[in-house]
Design an enzyme around this catalytic site. Structure first.
Site, PDB file in Angstrom:
ATOM      1  N   ARG A   3     -10.354  11.428   2.872  1.00  0.00           N
ATOM      2  CA  ARG A   3      -8.995  11.920   2.514  1.00  0.00           C
ATOM      3  C   ARG A   3      -9.282  13.391   2.278  1.00  0.00           C
ATOM      4  NH1 ARG A   3      -7.868  10.894  -2.183  1.00  0.00           N
ATOM      5  NH2 ARG A   3      -9.554   9.385  -2.583  1.00  0.00           N
ATOM      6  N   TYR A  36      -8.218   9.627  10.047  1.00  0.00           N
ATOM      7  CA  TYR A  36      -8.941   8.886   8.995  1.00  0.00           C
ATOM      8  C   TYR A  36      -8.071   8.291   8.284  1.00  0.00           C
ATOM      9  CZ  TYR A  36     -11.307   7.584   5.003  1.00  0.00           C
ATOM     10  OH  TYR A  36     -11.948   6.852   4.017  1.00  0.00           O
ATOM     11  N   LYS A  45      -2.165   4.682   0.744  1.00  0.00           N
ATOM     12  CA  LYS A  45      -2.377   5.454  -0.263  1.00  0.00           C
ATOM     13  C   LYS A  45      -0.832   6.101  -0.481  1.00  0.00           C
ATOM     14  CE  LYS A  45      -6.330   4.613  -1.361  1.00  0.00           C
ATOM     15  NZ  LYS A  45      -6.748   4.103  -2.624  1.00  0.00           N
ATOM     16  N   HIS A  82      -3.553   1.947  -8.494  1.00  0.00           N
ATOM     17  CA  HIS A  82      -5.051   2.173  -7.842  1.00  0.00           C
ATOM     18  C   HIS A  82      -5.836   0.813  -8.377  1.00  0.00           C
ATOM     19  CE1 HIS A  82      -8.422   4.658  -5.969  1.00  0.00           C
ATOM     20  NE2 HIS A  82      -8.064   3.568  -5.210  1.00  0.00           N
ATOM     21  N   SER A 123     -11.856   6.120  -6.424  1.00  0.00           N
ATOM     22  CA  SER A 123     -12.409   6.019  -5.086  1.00  0.00           C
ATOM     23  C   SER A 123     -13.871   5.730  -4.985  1.00  0.00           C
ATOM     24  CB  SER A 123     -11.826   6.903  -4.120  1.00  0.00           C
ATOM     25  OG  SER A 123     -10.435   7.117  -4.079  1.00  0.00           O
ATOM     26  N   CYS A 138     -15.786   3.596  -6.484  1.00  0.00           N
ATOM     27  CA  CYS A 138     -16.237   3.292  -7.941  1.00  0.00           C
ATOM     28  C   CYS A 138     -16.373   1.740  -8.369  1.00  0.00           C
ATOM     29  CB  CYS A 138     -15.628   4.251  -8.997  1.00  0.00           C
ATOM     30  SG  CYS A 138     -15.916   5.926  -8.878  1.00  0.00           S
ATOM     31  N   THR A 181     -13.652  -2.844  -4.602  1.00  0.00           N
ATOM     32  CA  THR A 181     -13.839  -4.153  -3.898  1.00  0.00           C
ATOM     33  C   THR A 181     -15.103  -5.040  -4.284  1.00  0.00           C
ATOM     34  OG1 THR A 181     -13.099  -2.692  -1.996  1.00  0.00           O
ATOM     35  CG2 THR A 181     -14.356  -4.518  -1.283  1.00  0.00           C
ATOM     36  N   ASN A 182     -15.964  -4.153  -4.716  1.00  0.00           N
ATOM     37  CA  ASN A 182     -17.161  -5.294  -5.351  1.00  0.00           C
ATOM     38  C   ASN A 182     -16.947  -5.947  -6.427  1.00  0.00           C
ATOM     39  OD1 ASN A 182     -20.178  -4.444  -3.882  1.00  0.00           O
ATOM     40  ND2 ASN A 182     -18.841  -2.741  -3.717  1.00  0.00           N
ATOM     41  N   ASP A 211      -7.638  -3.013  -4.048  1.00  0.00           N
ATOM     42  CA  ASP A 211      -7.482  -1.496  -3.916  1.00  0.00           C
ATOM     43  C   ASP A 211      -6.033  -1.207  -4.936  1.00  0.00           C
ATOM     44  OD1 ASP A 211      -8.632   1.067  -3.229  1.00  0.00           O
ATOM     45  OD2 ASP A 211      -6.899   1.170  -2.095  1.00  0.00           O
ATOM     46  N   ASN A 254     -19.222   7.753   3.701  1.00  0.00           N
ATOM     47  CA  ASN A 254     -17.573   7.176   3.432  1.00  0.00           C
ATOM     48  C   ASN A 254     -17.184   6.322   4.866  1.00  0.00           C
ATOM     49  OD1 ASN A 254     -15.229   6.835   2.154  1.00  0.00           O
ATOM     50  ND2 ASN A 254     -14.177   8.168   3.353  1.00  0.00           N
ATOM     51  N   SER A 255     -18.272   5.686   5.396  1.00  0.00           N
ATOM     52  CA  SER A 255     -17.862   5.130   6.551  1.00  0.00           C
ATOM     53  C   SER A 255     -17.252   3.634   6.007  1.00  0.00           C
ATOM     54  CB  SER A 255     -19.187   4.722   7.350  1.00  0.00           C
ATOM     55  OG  SER A 255     -20.179   3.887   6.617  1.00  0.00           O
ATOM     56  N   ARG A 256     -16.283   3.200   6.960  1.00  0.00           N
ATOM     57  CA  ARG A 256     -15.385   1.933   6.259  1.00  0.00           C
ATOM     58  C   ARG A 256     -15.436   0.991   7.148  1.00  0.00           C
ATOM     59  NH1 ARG A 256     -12.813   2.892   1.085  1.00  0.00           N
ATOM     60  NH2 ARG A 256     -13.572   4.830   0.502  1.00  0.00           N
ATOM     61  N   GLY A 308     -22.946  -8.371  -9.199  1.00  0.00           N
ATOM     62  CA  GLY A 308     -22.865  -9.997  -9.862  1.00  0.00           C
ATOM     63  C   GLY A 308     -22.778  -9.962 -11.392  1.00  0.00           C
ATOM     64  N   ASP A 309     -23.792  -9.069 -11.959  1.00  0.00           N
ATOM     65  CA  ASP A 309     -24.182  -9.319 -13.455  1.00  0.00           C
ATOM     66  C   ASP A 309     -22.844  -8.705 -13.886  1.00  0.00           C
ATOM     67  OD1 ASP A 309     -26.542 -10.601 -13.579  1.00  0.00           O
ATOM     68  OD2 ASP A 309     -27.438  -8.891 -12.726  1.00  0.00           O
ATOM     69  N   ASN A 310     -21.925  -7.987 -13.336  1.00  0.00           N
ATOM     70  CA  ASN A 310     -20.638  -7.604 -14.144  1.00  0.00           C
ATOM     71  C   ASN A 310     -19.866  -8.708 -14.669  1.00  0.00           C
ATOM     72  OD1 ASN A 310     -21.590  -4.763 -13.383  1.00  0.00           O
ATOM     73  ND2 ASN A 310     -20.190  -4.586 -11.648  1.00  0.00           N
TER      74      ASN A 310
HETATM   75  P1  GTP Z   1     -12.297   2.697  -2.462  1.00  0.00           P
HETATM   76  O1  GTP Z   1     -12.324   2.022  -1.409  1.00  0.00           O
HETATM   77  O2  GTP Z   1     -12.783   3.881  -2.024  1.00  0.00           O
HETATM   78  O3  GTP Z   1     -11.220   2.623  -3.507  1.00  0.00           O
HETATM   79  O4  GTP Z   1     -13.779   2.364  -3.483  1.00  0.00           O
HETATM   80  P2  GTP Z   1     -14.080   1.069  -4.423  1.00  0.00           P
HETATM   81  O5  GTP Z   1     -13.514   1.412  -5.793  1.00  0.00           O
HETATM   82  O6  GTP Z   1     -13.516  -0.111  -3.813  1.00  0.00           O
HETATM   83  O7  GTP Z   1     -15.410   1.050  -4.451  1.00  0.00           O
HETATM   84  P3  GTP Z   1     -16.535  -0.138  -3.804  1.00  0.00           P
HETATM   85  O8  GTP Z   1     -16.462  -1.432  -4.277  1.00  0.00           O
HETATM   86  O9  GTP Z   1     -16.345   0.014  -2.212  1.00  0.00           O
HETATM   87  O10 GTP Z   1     -18.090   0.562  -4.277  1.00  0.00           O
HETATM   88  C1  GTP Z   1     -18.412   1.851  -3.946  1.00  0.00           C
HETATM   89  C2  GTP Z   1     -19.751   2.055  -4.007  1.00  0.00           C
HETATM   90  O11 GTP Z   1     -20.065   1.809  -5.493  1.00  0.00           O
HETATM   91  C3  GTP Z   1     -20.597   1.198  -3.241  1.00  0.00           C
HETATM   92  O12 GTP Z   1     -21.443   2.067  -2.595  1.00  0.00           O
HETATM   93  C4  GTP Z   1     -21.186   0.116  -3.824  1.00  0.00           C
HETATM   94  O13 GTP Z   1     -22.374  -0.407  -3.422  1.00  0.00           O
HETATM   95  C5  GTP Z   1     -21.169   0.917  -5.273  1.00  0.00           C
HETATM   96  N1  GTP Z   1     -20.974  -0.076  -6.515  1.00  0.00           N
HETATM   97  C6  GTP Z   1     -19.967  -0.989  -6.544  1.00  0.00           C
HETATM   98  N2  GTP Z   1     -20.187  -1.885  -7.605  1.00  0.00           N
HETATM   99  C7  GTP Z   1     -21.257  -1.467  -8.287  1.00  0.00           C
HETATM  100  C8  GTP Z   1     -22.213  -1.742  -9.615  1.00  0.00           C
HETATM  101  O14 GTP Z   1     -21.746  -2.623 -10.128  1.00  0.00           O
HETATM  102  N3  GTP Z   1     -23.129  -0.995  -9.671  1.00  0.00           N
HETATM  103  C9  GTP Z   1     -23.711   0.054  -8.928  1.00  0.00           C
HETATM  104  N4  GTP Z   1     -24.692   0.800  -9.446  1.00  0.00           N
HETATM  105  N5  GTP Z   1     -22.915   0.405  -7.851  1.00  0.00           N
HETATM  106  C10 GTP Z   1     -21.881  -0.223  -7.431  1.00  0.00           C
HETATM  107  C1  SPV Z   2      -9.689   5.657  -1.806  1.00  0.00           C
HETATM  108  O1  SPV Z   2     -10.044   6.472  -1.304  1.00  0.00           O
HETATM  109  O2  SPV Z   2      -9.521   5.190  -2.777  1.00  0.00           O
HETATM  110  C2  SPV Z   2      -9.739   4.388  -0.761  1.00  0.00           C
HETATM  111  C3  SPV Z   2     -10.182   4.911   0.738  1.00  0.00           C
HETATM  112  O3  SPV Z   2      -9.269   3.313  -0.959  1.00  0.00           O
HETATM  113  S1  SPV Z   2      -8.696   5.589   1.418  1.00  0.00           S
HETATM  114  O4  SPV Z   2      -7.813   4.631   2.182  1.00  0.00           O
HETATM  115  O5  SPV Z   2      -9.228   6.333   2.703  1.00  0.00           O
HETATM  116  O6  SPV Z   2      -7.820   6.430   0.707  1.00  0.00           O
HETATM  117 MN    MN Z   3      -9.128   3.248  -3.156  1.00  0.00          MN
END
Ligand code: GTP
Ligand code: SPV
Ligand code: MN
Length: 601
Positions: free
Chosen positions: A86, A216, A225, A245, A267, A269, A272-273, A294, A383-385, A510-512
């Site tokens: 972005r 992109y 967004k 968000h 973003s 942070c 997704t995880n 998201d 930032n590959s997706r 997972g430990d979260n």
């Molecule tokens: P956007 O799609 O940009 O909105 O991102 P998001 O908030 O969905 O983040 P995502 O879950 O894709 O995680 C982004 C990065 O943070 C990845 O490289 C993950 O491996 C890392 N990450 C996610 N959860 C954790 C965690 O609990 N601990 C650590 N150390 N890294 C994490």
């Molecule tokens: C973000 O940056 O918060 C994303 C990826 O979810 S994008 O759709 O490119 O904004």
């Molecule tokens: Mn996002």
């Protein structure tokens, strides 16, 4: 590989399914006269259309088909190397006055901006196909659901929108024939993918988006967004709901008791995880399910917040995704997915930094160059997706399609902070929780162009996405709180605190679950918490850390409230509020003084 591709000529029966709504026809005709495409392709979302477009995208070298044995029905796309994230500096909110856009947005005057953009769009689609993509955001039967039409000259955008939204006939049907019906107008053109001619402009009053010069995701999948957050937040305030968000997850106990939580992390942070978390062995019988990863649209019913995920797919960060960190994401992207800017192996598979197993001896990197493990460059862009349908997710929540949404028990804020912020704490009440959200900060990531790793304030993770004045946004949050009777508890988490040697103190992923469990306990009214100046903290024995290899010192560090650090932190809060030029509501100014007073005691 290419972004820009010449016009396609579909056989009859494909691309000629015009909607009947006169307002849509008029608008498309206007854009056609302006951009002068070779032809117009009306998307209906059918399988036949999908197969045809995939085949054309491969033929035109916009997509590379991956090895069907390795990743069935999946494709790789490489964006222009100047166009991988972005672009916040080129993103504009075009309201009649600058005040409406507020101190955190780039503003530009609507009439001037239309005229500049129309200048850029003049003849921009010559020799190309103009695609019309009808879509809805939200479950088909939700009162919150919105209709959008995106015009684009990128076949990659069409194929991505087909995964990310409910696309095609379903939207045309929902819009109906009424030329006065509400729908979002989105115009996207790649132009020549030149950063000097790249603008992402929002006209909230006109429910209109114009995006030029980029290919992109976040800049061009206008549903995400642009509509669901920037225009969405503007509409939400006007109509009394919330566009945030946030991920939405369900958590079910072994006894079958279920809660839903929504969490706002900036973003890249961890949304997704967190949304796809698999609890560690110790939590046998607990189940986490994904509603969204998201974006959350939330409305009040019976004094309670209910959330829907407006999207239909995941546009997620690839690097670091593996069977240890996120097995559900790995399964979600195992087939029927698009990959953008990852590496291609010699056997037609995809690879990225952090994928399971050893790196390939040779690959083609995200720029299209030869790569070996000795290369200095990364194989996949940071930032590959991936773009994957929600239906691929093995833990998709059964109420994902529920139009009324799921009831929210807790709201979680969190950023990427090496220091200061403890693993988890709870606000004293809604107003204090809004303060936590408003003063949130995070180290910047590769999701937006610019420096990475710098702490910046990112209120509610909405700094790049709030489509109006941030002061009014804070006021909207406070007003929502006053309307709630069954109010979600508000928490703050930080998975990213670092100890000696710059290592993460917390194992994360997972430990979260351990933190989530404490949050759920608090929602259920159990008492395990200690009062601190910043909020309720779990005591040492309130967090279930069984079977976790974590020493006492690390736990102490994770939960520590360091008074010197917090003095600096509070000074930063003040600096941030002051920088907003007087728009911050008094209630939040007062909250800051109260935190300071609690420290002084
Ligand atoms: P956007 O799609 O940009 O909105 O991102 P998001 O908030 O969905 O983040 P995502 O879950 O894709 O995680 C982004 C990065 O943070 C990845 O490289 C993950 O491996 C890392 N990450 C996610 N959860 C954790 C965690 O609990 N601990 C650590 N150390 N890294 C994490
Ligand atoms: C973000 O940056 O918060 C994303 C990826 O979810 S994008 O759709 O490119 O904004
Ligand atoms: Mn996002």
């Amino acid at each position: 590989m290419k972004n820009i591709a010449p016009a396609i000529s579909p056989p009859s029966g494909i691309g000629d399914n015009k909607p009947a709504n006169q307002a849509v026809l008029d608008w498309v005709h206007e854009v056609e006269l302006l951009t002068k495409p070779e032809n117009v392709f009306w998307c209906d979302g059918s399988d036949r259309e999908h197969q045809y477009l995939l085949q054309e995208a491969v033929r035109q070298n916009v997509l590379i088909k991956l090895n069907d044995q390795k990743v069935p029905r999946s494709y790789l796309h490489r964006s222009n190397p100047n166009d991988v994230a972005r672009v916040e500096q080129f993103t504009f909110i075009c309201t009649p006055t600058k005040e409406e856009a507020g101190p955190t947005n780039n503003w530009s005057e609507p009439a001037e901006t239309y005229s500049k953009l129309h200048g850029l769009l003049k003849g921009a689609m010559r020799g190309r196909t103009l695609f019309v993509v009808p879509y809805i955001m939200g479950p088909p039967d939700s009162p919150l659901t919105k209709v959008g039409f995106e015009i684009t000259d990128s076949i990659y955008v069409v194929l991505s929108m087909r995964i990310m939204t409910r696309m095609g006939a379903i939207a045309v049907k929902r819009l109906g024939h009424d030329p006065a019906a509400e729908w979002n107008r989105g115009v996207h053109s790649l132009l020549d993918v030149d950063p000097a001619r790249r603008f992402i402009c929002h006209f909230p009053q006109d429910n209109t988006i114009i995006s030029v010069g980029s290919g992109y995701g976040g800049n061009v999948l206008l549903s995400k967004k642009c509509l669901a957050l920037r225009i969405g937040s503007y509409l939400a305030r006007k109509q009394g709901w919330m566009a945030e968000h946030m991920l939405i997850l369900g958590i079910e106990s072994p006894e079958g008791k279920k809660h839903y939580v929504a969490a706002a992390f900036p973003s890249a942070c961890g949304k997704t995880n967190f949304a796809m978390l698999i609890p560690p062995k110790h939590f046998a019988g607990w189940k986490v399910t994904t509603v969204g990863d998201d974006i959350a649209w939330m409305q009040i019913r019976d004094g309670r917040l209910f959330a829907v995920n407006p999207e239909n797919g995941y546009f997620g960060v690839v690097p670091g995704t593996n069977y240890k960190s996120n097995p559900n994401a790995m399964k979600s992207i195992a087939h029927d997915s698009l990959y953008t800017n990852v590496a291609l192996t010699d056997d037609g598979d995809v690879w990225w930094e952090g994928k399971d197993g050893p790196p390939p001896k040779h690959a083609i990197d995200w720029r299209g160059n030869d790569w070996t493990p000795d290369s200095k460059e990364k194989a996949a862009h940071p930032n590959s997706r991936f773009t994957a349908p929600v239906r691929n997710n093995p833990v998709l929540d059964p109420d994902f399609e529920k139009g009324d949404g799921v009831p929210i028990s807790a709201i979680i804020f969190g950023g990427r902070r090496s220091n200061t912020m403890p693993l988890v704490f709870q606000s004293f009440d809604w107003e204090h929780g809004v303060y936590l959200g408003a003063t949130m900060a995070s180290e910047t990531t590769a999701a937006a162009t610019g420096a990475v790793g710098q702490v910046r304030r990112d209120p509610m993770a909405m700094l790049p996405f709030c489509g109006y004045n941030i002061g009014d946004y804070f006021r909207h949050w406070l007003a929502i709180g006053k309307r709630l009777t069954n109010t979600p508890l508000i928490f703050n988490v930080n998975w990213f605190r670092k100890g000696e040697g710059g290592k993460f103190l917390w194992p994360g992923f997972g430990d979260n679950m351990r933190v989530l469990k404490w949050i759920i306990d608090r929602c259920e009214g159990s008492n395990g918490a200690l009062k601190s100046p910043v909020g309720w903290l779990p005591g040492l024995h309130d967090l279930d850390l069984a079977e976790l290899d974590l020493d006492h010192k690390s736990v102490d560090e994770l939960l520590e409230i360091d008074h010197e650090d917090w003095k600096k932190e509070l000074a930063e809060h003040k600096k941030f509020f002051d920088s907003l030029g007087g728009v911050v509501p008094d209630e939040l100014m007062k909250q800051r003084e109260e935190v300071a007073a609690r420290f002084a005691k």
